[in-house]
Design a protein around this motif. Structure first.
Motif, PDB file in Angstrom:
ATOM      1  N   LEU A 196      46.147  32.626  13.085  1.00  0.00           N
ATOM      2  CA  LEU A 196      45.905  33.295  14.244  1.00  0.00           C
ATOM      3  C   LEU A 196      44.731  34.057  14.250  1.00  0.00           C
ATOM      4  N   LEU A 197      44.306  34.732  13.159  1.00  0.00           N
ATOM      5  CA  LEU A 197      43.167  35.597  13.226  1.00  0.00           C
ATOM      6  C   LEU A 197      41.741  34.821  13.123  1.00  0.00           C
ATOM      7  N   LEU A 198      41.736  33.608  12.444  1.00  0.00           N
ATOM      8  CA  LEU A 198      40.874  32.810  12.280  1.00  0.00           C
ATOM      9  C   LEU A 198      40.291  32.150  13.570  1.00  0.00           C
ATOM     10  N   LEU A 201      37.092  33.026  15.652  1.00  0.00           N
ATOM     11  CA  LEU A 201      35.932  32.110  16.085  1.00  0.00           C
ATOM     12  C   LEU A 201      35.853  32.097  17.846  1.00  0.00           C
ATOM     13  N   GLY A 202      37.025  32.363  18.308  1.00  0.00           N
ATOM     14  CA  GLY A 202      36.889  32.572  19.872  1.00  0.00           C
ATOM     15  C   GLY A 202      36.208  33.887  20.382  1.00  0.00           C
ATOM     16  N   HIS A 203      36.339  34.860  19.572  1.00  0.00           N
ATOM     17  CA  HIS A 203      35.479  36.210  19.852  1.00  0.00           C
ATOM     18  C   HIS A 203      34.035  35.846  19.790  1.00  0.00           C
ATOM     19  N   LEU A 204      33.698  35.128  18.666  1.00  0.00           N
ATOM     20  CA  LEU A 204      32.324  34.933  18.349  1.00  0.00           C
ATOM     21  C   LEU A 204      31.788  33.968  19.462  1.00  0.00           C
ATOM     22  N   PRO A 220      49.118  48.701  32.121  1.00  0.00           N
ATOM     23  CA  PRO A 220      49.616  47.669  32.144  1.00  0.00           C
ATOM     24  C   PRO A 220      48.870  46.488  33.013  1.00  0.00           C
ATOM     25  N   GLY A 221      49.006  45.330  32.522  1.00  0.00           N
ATOM     26  CA  GLY A 221      48.224  43.970  33.264  1.00  0.00           C
ATOM     27  C   GLY A 221      46.925  44.123  32.990  1.00  0.00           C
ATOM     28  N   THR A 222      46.223  44.894  32.181  1.00  0.00           N
ATOM     29  CA  THR A 222      44.813  44.557  31.629  1.00  0.00           C
ATOM     30  C   THR A 222      44.794  43.598  30.580  1.00  0.00           C
ATOM     31  N   PRO A 223      43.619  42.709  30.586  1.00  0.00           N
ATOM     32  CA  PRO A 223      43.515  41.567  29.705  1.00  0.00           C
ATOM     33  C   PRO A 223      43.755  42.062  28.182  1.00  0.00           C
ATOM     34  N   CYS A 224      44.646  41.210  27.456  1.00  0.00           N
ATOM     35  CA  CYS A 224      44.700  41.350  25.974  1.00  0.00           C
ATOM     36  C   CYS A 224      43.398  41.390  25.128  1.00  0.00           C
ATOM     37  N   GLY A 225      42.836  40.385  25.428  1.00  0.00           N
ATOM     38  CA  GLY A 225      41.543  40.023  24.553  1.00  0.00           C
ATOM     39  C   GLY A 225      41.969  39.246  23.473  1.00  0.00           C
ATOM     40  N   CYS A 226      43.192  38.928  23.234  1.00  0.00           N
ATOM     41  CA  CYS A 226      43.625  38.302  21.765  1.00  0.00           C
ATOM     42  C   CYS A 226      43.104  36.992  21.760  1.00  0.00           C
ATOM     43  N   PHE A 227      43.323  36.065  22.721  1.00  0.00           N
ATOM     44  CA  PHE A 227      42.900  34.574  22.495  1.00  0.00           C
ATOM     45  C   PHE A 227      42.089  34.182  24.092  1.00  0.00           C
ATOM     46  N   ASN A 228      43.007  34.580  24.982  1.00  0.00           N
ATOM     47  CA  ASN A 228      42.708  34.254  26.340  1.00  0.00           C
ATOM     48  C   ASN A 228      42.241  35.701  26.983  1.00  0.00           C
ATOM     49  N   ALA A 229      41.021  36.097  27.183  1.00  0.00           N
ATOM     50  CA  ALA A 229      40.702  37.448  27.812  1.00  0.00           C
ATOM     51  C   ALA A 229      41.629  37.432  29.180  1.00  0.00           C
ATOM     52  N   ARG A 230      41.763  36.334  29.752  1.00  0.00           N
ATOM     53  CA  ARG A 230      42.427  36.854  31.146  1.00  0.00           C
ATOM     54  C   ARG A 230      43.982  36.989  30.956  1.00  0.00           C
ATOM     55  N   SER A 231      44.493  36.850  30.024  1.00  0.00           N
ATOM     56  CA  SER A 231      46.010  37.013  29.718  1.00  0.00           C
ATOM     57  C   SER A 231      46.279  38.444  29.498  1.00  0.00           C
ATOM     58  N   PRO A 232      47.272  38.920  30.473  1.00  0.00           N
ATOM     59  CA  PRO A 232      47.363  40.641  30.264  1.00  0.00           C
ATOM     60  C   PRO A 232      48.261  40.740  28.850  1.00  0.00           C
ATOM     61  N   ALA A 233      47.936  41.806  28.189  1.00  0.00           N
ATOM     62  CA  ALA A 233      48.821  42.427  27.185  1.00  0.00           C
ATOM     63  C   ALA A 233      50.024  42.728  27.680  1.00  0.00           C
ATOM     64  N   THR A 234      51.021  42.433  26.591  1.00  0.00           N
ATOM     65  CA  THR A 234      52.574  42.758  26.999  1.00  0.00           C
ATOM     66  C   THR A 234      53.003  43.203  25.692  1.00  0.00           C
ATOM     67  N   TRP A 235      54.420  43.644  25.932  1.00  0.00           N
ATOM     68  CA  TRP A 235      55.021  44.044  24.732  1.00  0.00           C
ATOM     69  C   TRP A 235      55.381  42.808  23.924  1.00  0.00           C
ATOM     70  N   ALA A 271      53.986  31.683  22.194  1.00  0.00           N
ATOM     71  CA  ALA A 271      54.995  32.742  22.669  1.00  0.00           C
ATOM     72  C   ALA A 271      54.894  33.749  23.885  1.00  0.00           C
ATOM     73  N   PRO A 272      54.011  34.593  23.755  1.00  0.00           N
ATOM     74  CA  PRO A 272      53.731  35.740  24.300  1.00  0.00           C
ATOM     75  C   PRO A 272      53.339  35.014  25.867  1.00  0.00           C
ATOM     76  N   SER A 273      52.735  33.955  26.214  1.00  0.00           N
ATOM     77  CA  SER A 273      52.544  33.359  27.223  1.00  0.00           C
ATOM     78  C   SER A 273      53.650  32.698  28.014  1.00  0.00           C
ATOM     79  N   LEU A 274      54.818  32.613  27.456  1.00  0.00           N
ATOM     80  CA  LEU A 274      55.976  32.073  27.994  1.00  0.00           C
ATOM     81  C   LEU A 274      56.618  33.263  28.928  1.00  0.00           C
ATOM     82  N   ARG A 275      57.083  32.671  29.967  1.00  0.00           N
ATOM     83  CA  ARG A 275      57.715  33.655  31.094  1.00  0.00           C
ATOM     84  C   ARG A 275      58.974  32.814  31.240  1.00  0.00           C
TER      85      ARG A 275
END
Length: 163
Positions: A16-18, A22-25, A100-115, A159-163
Motif C-alpha cells: 500500500l505504501l509503495l 508512486l501515486g503521490h510522485l 470531516p469530508g476533507t480529501p484523504c490524499g491516501c490513493f485518490n485525493a478526491r475520496s474523503p478521509a473516514t474512520w 475497503a474504505p471505499s465501500l459504502r
C-alpha cells in the motif's frame, strides 16, 4: 503460522505504501493541493511535506518488502513502516475529527478521509510492529505469505471505499 500471517499483513501494508508513494510522485500537484485543502499543516510545510511523504512511503515500503522476503535482514528494519503508519493514523484521526469530508490524499485525493482510513492505518501500524517481534516467514510459507500480502493490500485499499 502466526509468523506467516503477520509477515503477510506487514507485506500488504508495505505494498500500500509503495502504491501510494508512486501515486503521490506521479500526481505531485494533486497531492500538494490535497495537503492545502486539508489545512492541518502550516502553509510553509505543504511543499516539503508533499516531497518528503512519497519518498518516505517508498523507502519504508521497500524496507519492509525486502525484510519480509530476505529473512537474514534484521527485523527492526520494519520500524520505519510502523512509525509512518502511526503518523498517518494520528494525522487522519485529526483530519476526520476536525475537517470531516476533507480529501484523504491516501490513493485518490478526491475520496474523503473516514474512520475506515484511520482504522486501516492503525491496523497496518500494529501488524507491522507485531511482525518485528516474530521470526521471518519459513521458506515453504514465503510464497503463500506473499500472495496473502498482495490480496490483503488489494482488499484494504478498496475497503474504505465501500459504502
Amino acid at each position: 503460522m502466526l509468523s506467516a500471517v503477520l509477515n503477510a499483513a506487514a507485506l500488504g501494508a508495505a505494498l500500500l505504501l509503495l502504491v501510494a508513494g508512486l501515486g503521490h510522485l506521479r500526481e505531485r500537484r494533486l497531492f500538494l493541493a490535497t495537503l492545502r485543502a486539508q489545512r492541518l499543516l502550516s502553509p510553509r510545510l505543504h511543499v516539503p511535506v508533499s516531497l518528503l511523504t512519497p519518498a518516505t512511503e517508498l523507502l519504508a515500503g521497500a524496507l519492509t518488502v525486502t525484510t519480509v522476503l530476505l529473512p537474514a535482514l534484521p527485523r527492526p528494519l520494519l520500524l520505519p513502516q510502523t512509525t509512518l503508519y502511526l503518523a498517518f493514523t494520528a494525522y487522519l484521526a485529526i483530519l476526520v475529527r476536525t475537517r470531516p469530508g476533507t480529501p484523504c490524499g491516501c490513493f485518490n485525493a478526491r475520496s474523503p478521509a473516514t474512520w475506515a482510513t484511520v482504522l486501516r492505518a492503525a491496523l497496518a501500524a500494529l501488524a507491522t510492529l507485531a511482525t518485528t517481534f516474530v521470526p521471518p516467514v519459513p521458506g515453504p510459507w514465503l510464497l503463500p505469505a506473499l500472495a496473502a500480502g498482495v490480496l490483503l493490500a488489494l482488499t484494504t485499499w478498496l475497503a474504505p471505499s465501500l459504502r
